[in-house]
Design a protein around this motif. Structure first.
Motif, short mmCIF file in Angstrom:
data_model
loop_
_atom_site.label_atom_id
_atom_site.label_comp_id
_atom_site.label_asym_id
_atom_site.label_seq_id
_atom_site.Cartn_x
_atom_site.Cartn_y
_atom_site.Cartn_z
N CYS A 100 -35.27 -54.58 55.53
CA CYS A 100 -35.86 -55.89 55.26
C CYS A 100 -36.82 -56.27 56.37
O CYS A 100 -36.79 -55.70 57.45
CB CYS A 100 -34.76 -56.94 55.14
N PRO A 101 -37.67 -57.26 56.13
CA PRO A 101 -38.58 -57.71 57.18
C PRO A 101 -37.83 -58.16 58.43
O PRO A 101 -36.64 -58.50 58.37
CB PRO A 101 -39.30 -58.90 56.54
N GLU A 102 -38.53 -58.16 59.54
CA GLU A 102 -37.94 -58.57 60.81
C GLU A 102 -37.38 -59.98 60.72
O GLU A 102 -38.01 -60.86 60.14
CB GLU A 102 -39.00 -58.53 61.92
N PRO A 103 -36.21 -60.22 61.32
CA PRO A 103 -35.68 -61.58 61.35
C PRO A 103 -36.46 -62.42 62.37
O PRO A 103 -37.12 -61.86 63.25
CB PRO A 103 -34.24 -61.38 61.80
N PRO A 104 -36.36 -63.74 62.29
CA PRO A 104 -37.00 -64.57 63.31
C PRO A 104 -36.46 -64.20 64.69
O PRO A 104 -35.24 -64.06 64.87
CB PRO A 104 -36.59 -65.99 62.91
N PRO A 105 -37.33 -64.03 65.67
CA PRO A 105 -36.90 -63.59 67.00
C PRO A 105 -35.84 -64.49 67.65
O PRO A 105 -34.91 -63.98 68.28
CB PRO A 105 -38.19 -63.58 67.83
N LEU A 155 -28.31 -72.80 64.18
CA LEU A 155 -29.01 -71.66 63.58
C LEU A 155 -30.46 -72.02 63.27
O LEU A 155 -31.37 -71.23 63.53
CB LEU A 155 -28.30 -71.20 62.31
N LEU A 156 -30.68 -73.21 62.73
CA LEU A 156 -32.04 -73.64 62.43
C LEU A 156 -32.87 -73.78 63.71
O LEU A 156 -34.05 -73.40 63.75
CB LEU A 156 -32.03 -74.97 61.66
N ALA A 157 -32.26 -74.33 64.77
CA ALA A 157 -32.96 -74.47 66.05
C ALA A 157 -33.32 -73.10 66.62
O ALA A 157 -34.43 -72.90 67.12
CB ALA A 157 -32.10 -75.26 67.04
N ALA A 158 -32.39 -72.15 66.54
CA ALA A 158 -32.68 -70.80 67.03
C ALA A 158 -33.80 -70.17 66.22
O ALA A 158 -34.69 -69.52 66.78
CB ALA A 158 -31.41 -69.95 66.97
N ARG A 159 -33.76 -70.34 64.92
CA ARG A 159 -34.80 -69.77 64.06
C ARG A 159 -36.17 -70.34 64.41
O ARG A 159 -37.16 -69.63 64.43
CB ARG A 159 -34.47 -70.03 62.58
N ALA A 160 -36.21 -71.61 64.73
CA ALA A 160 -37.49 -72.28 65.05
C ALA A 160 -38.02 -71.91 66.42
O ALA A 160 -39.22 -72.06 66.67
CB ALA A 160 -37.30 -73.79 64.95
N ARG A 161 -37.17 -71.45 67.33
CA ARG A 161 -37.59 -71.14 68.70
C ARG A 161 -38.59 -70.00 68.79
O ARG A 161 -39.34 -69.92 69.74
CB ARG A 161 -36.39 -70.83 69.58
N GLY A 162 -38.58 -69.10 67.89
CA GLY A 162 -39.54 -67.99 67.94
C GLY A 162 -39.30 -67.11 69.14
O GLY A 162 -38.17 -66.86 69.55
#
Length: 116
Positions: free
Chosen positions: A80-85, A107-114
């Motif tokens: 699958c495509p790369e997950p959010p860093p 989890l949402l905050a981590a996803r948004a951090r890039g």
């Protein structure tokens, strides 16, 4: 192992312990489904992991990224495509030798951090 969560409730949190990954879903008032606790769905040969930098945490970050958008998203595999860093970083640095959990907001905050 299930390949989808049998619910329409939103992902509420993820729990790690003893090498297992559990997904807690919120109750869904529209369908009348109660909150639930489920083993994280995965495909044979694409196990889920945390606490190290490898394929298991990579696949788990991909899955959590999908489940944050739709709790009935299918299990994923390493192609699958790369997950959010930021989400991958959270998963690979999770404590391996003690139970832990992360809320939807974390989890949402981590996803948004890039990558920063």
């Amino acid at each position: 192992m299930p390949q989808r969560l049998p619910t329409t409730g939103q992902l509420e949190s993820v729990h790690f312990g003893d090498g297992n990954v559990w997904i807690r879903t919120a109750a869904d008032p529209e369908s009348g489904r109660a909150a639930g606790l489920w083993l994280a769905p995965h495909r044979p040969g694409a196990g889920l992991g945390y606490g190290y930098s490898g394929g298991g945490p990579h696949t788990l970050a991909q899955l959590l990224d999908r489940l944050l958008d739709a709790s009935t998203a299918p299990a994923v595999d390493h192609r699958c495509p790369e997950p959010p860093p930021g989400l991958f970083r959270l998963i690979r640095t999770a404590p391996k030798n003690k139970p832990s959990h992360y809320t939807r907001a974390q989890l949402l905050a981590a996803r948004a951090r890039g990558t920063g």
